[in-house]
Design a protein around this motif. Structure first.
Motif: not given
Length: 356
Positions: A108-120
């Motif tokens: 239920k958190r807002y303002g999170m960051a989403y990113a990808v490195l390789e398969r994760k």
């Protein structure tokens, strides 16, 4: 070739069994690696040894080295209860499916960051209505379908930018514990599972979109109509510094961005839905075409696989634009559509791709 399952070692009697009867394991791996990704979940059911193989670095590296890896789109959504949920699109089957929910503390958190490195996939920071900015960091392994907690951010932050560059994650700016604007940035090295933090006055406040263009990370202020002290900045690996930017590219950049074939595309949703591209030779933004609202429900996010741009709107309604062949009729782009889920009206907050 030694392998382990996610729950431990393979029984000794099975560990010495050939992957495919009558074939050396190396040759069997080359055969299995050619099975399309959409059937990998079936392969995992054959035996514990096959499951261990498909969850291993050996499998991932083999698919990458043979150029057999296939990209799927992962969409982070907010449901009717404001909980974070994640869906994945298999382009070959043209359908969305739900994957394992993220850890409870960040749902239920807002303002999170989403990113990808390789398969994760990485899920970083964020805050809640009654919760200060967090330093939590989690990652989802698309091979094993598991979540784990990784090294925490050095500075709690929310509403910040995060991109993958040169094998590392860059978490930049945002707001801290007392909701002050942060002019700090952190670099995460997955090989040692640790962060390093630096500060730089060139980092703008209220960061909106970010993108990696020609090996450089660009971040911009959230609103083009407000002129802050620093509107946009660019990080250059050659000198490891942030530089203020006020050129035509960042000033006309309005919306989520994606890079296809070295060209920057932006989905402008300020008046209808328009796909724009940056023309480096003329230093101007050009209209690629408009999108019909019959197939997309803004606000939309974008992702790219090869030369195709996926525009994903509310309810996971998706249109696919081939940047090489897309035509227009009276300014409206011709594209294919992928229906969203029935009775599903979730808001899409971010989209990423993982290639396996």
């Amino acid at each position: 070739m030694e392998m382990e399952t996610s729950n431990g070692s393979i029984p000794a009697e099975e560990a010495h069994t050939s992957l495919i009867h009558g074939l050396p394991d190396d040759l069997a791996l080359l055969c299995l690696a050619r099975v399309p990704r959409t059937y990998h979940h079936v392969l995992k059911c054959v035996s514990k040894r096959w499951k261990a193989l498909l969850c291993s670095d050996v499998w991932y590296s083999c698919r990458q080295n043979l150029q057999l890896a296939e990209s799927w789109v992962y969409a982070f959504c907010r449901d009717s209860c404001d909980c974070l949920c994640i869906y994945v699109l298999d382009p070959s089957r043209r359908c969305w499916k739900h994957i394992k929910d993220p850890p409870i503390p960040c749902m239920k958190r807002y303002g999170m960051a989403y990113a990808v490195l390789e398969r994760k996939l990485y899920l970083l920071g964020g805050c809640g209505e009654s919760e200060d900015a967090s330093d939590d960091a989690y990652c989802y392994d698309a091979l094993t379908d598991t979540w784990e907690k990784v090294a925490s951010l050095l500075v709690p932050r929310c509403h910040f930018a995060c991109e993958a560059l040169d094998g590392c994650l860059y978490a930049v700016g945002g707001m801290g514990l007392t909701y002050e604007s942060l002019q700090t940035w952190e670099i995460y090295d997955p090989h040692v599972n640790s962060w390093q933090c630096s500060s730089d006055p060139s980092i703008p406040s209220d960061i909106g979109e970010s993108a990696i263009v020609n090996g450089k990370m660009y971040i911009r202020h959230i609103s083009p109509d407000i002129v802050p002290n620093s509107y946009a900045a660019m990080f250059d690996l050659s000198d490891n510094k942030w530089h203020p930017v006020d050129n035509e590219m960042v000033m006309g950049w309005r919306g989520p961005a994606v890079v296809v074939g070295g060209s920057l595309y932006v989905l402008d949703q300020t008046s209808g839905i328009k796909l724009m591209t940056w023309k480096e030779e003329t230093r101007e933004w050009a209209l690629v075409g408009r999108l019909s609202t019959l197939f997309t429900k803004p606000p939309c996010c974008v992702a790219a696989i090869g030369k195709r741009i996926f525009v994903i709107g509310k309810g996971l309604n998706t249109v696919v634009i081939d940047t090489q062949t897309a035509g227009r009729i009276q300014g409206i782009m011709l594209c294919t559509s992928i229906p969203g889920l029935v009775d599903f009206d979730d808001l899409v907050v971010s989209c990423k791709t993982i290639s396996i």
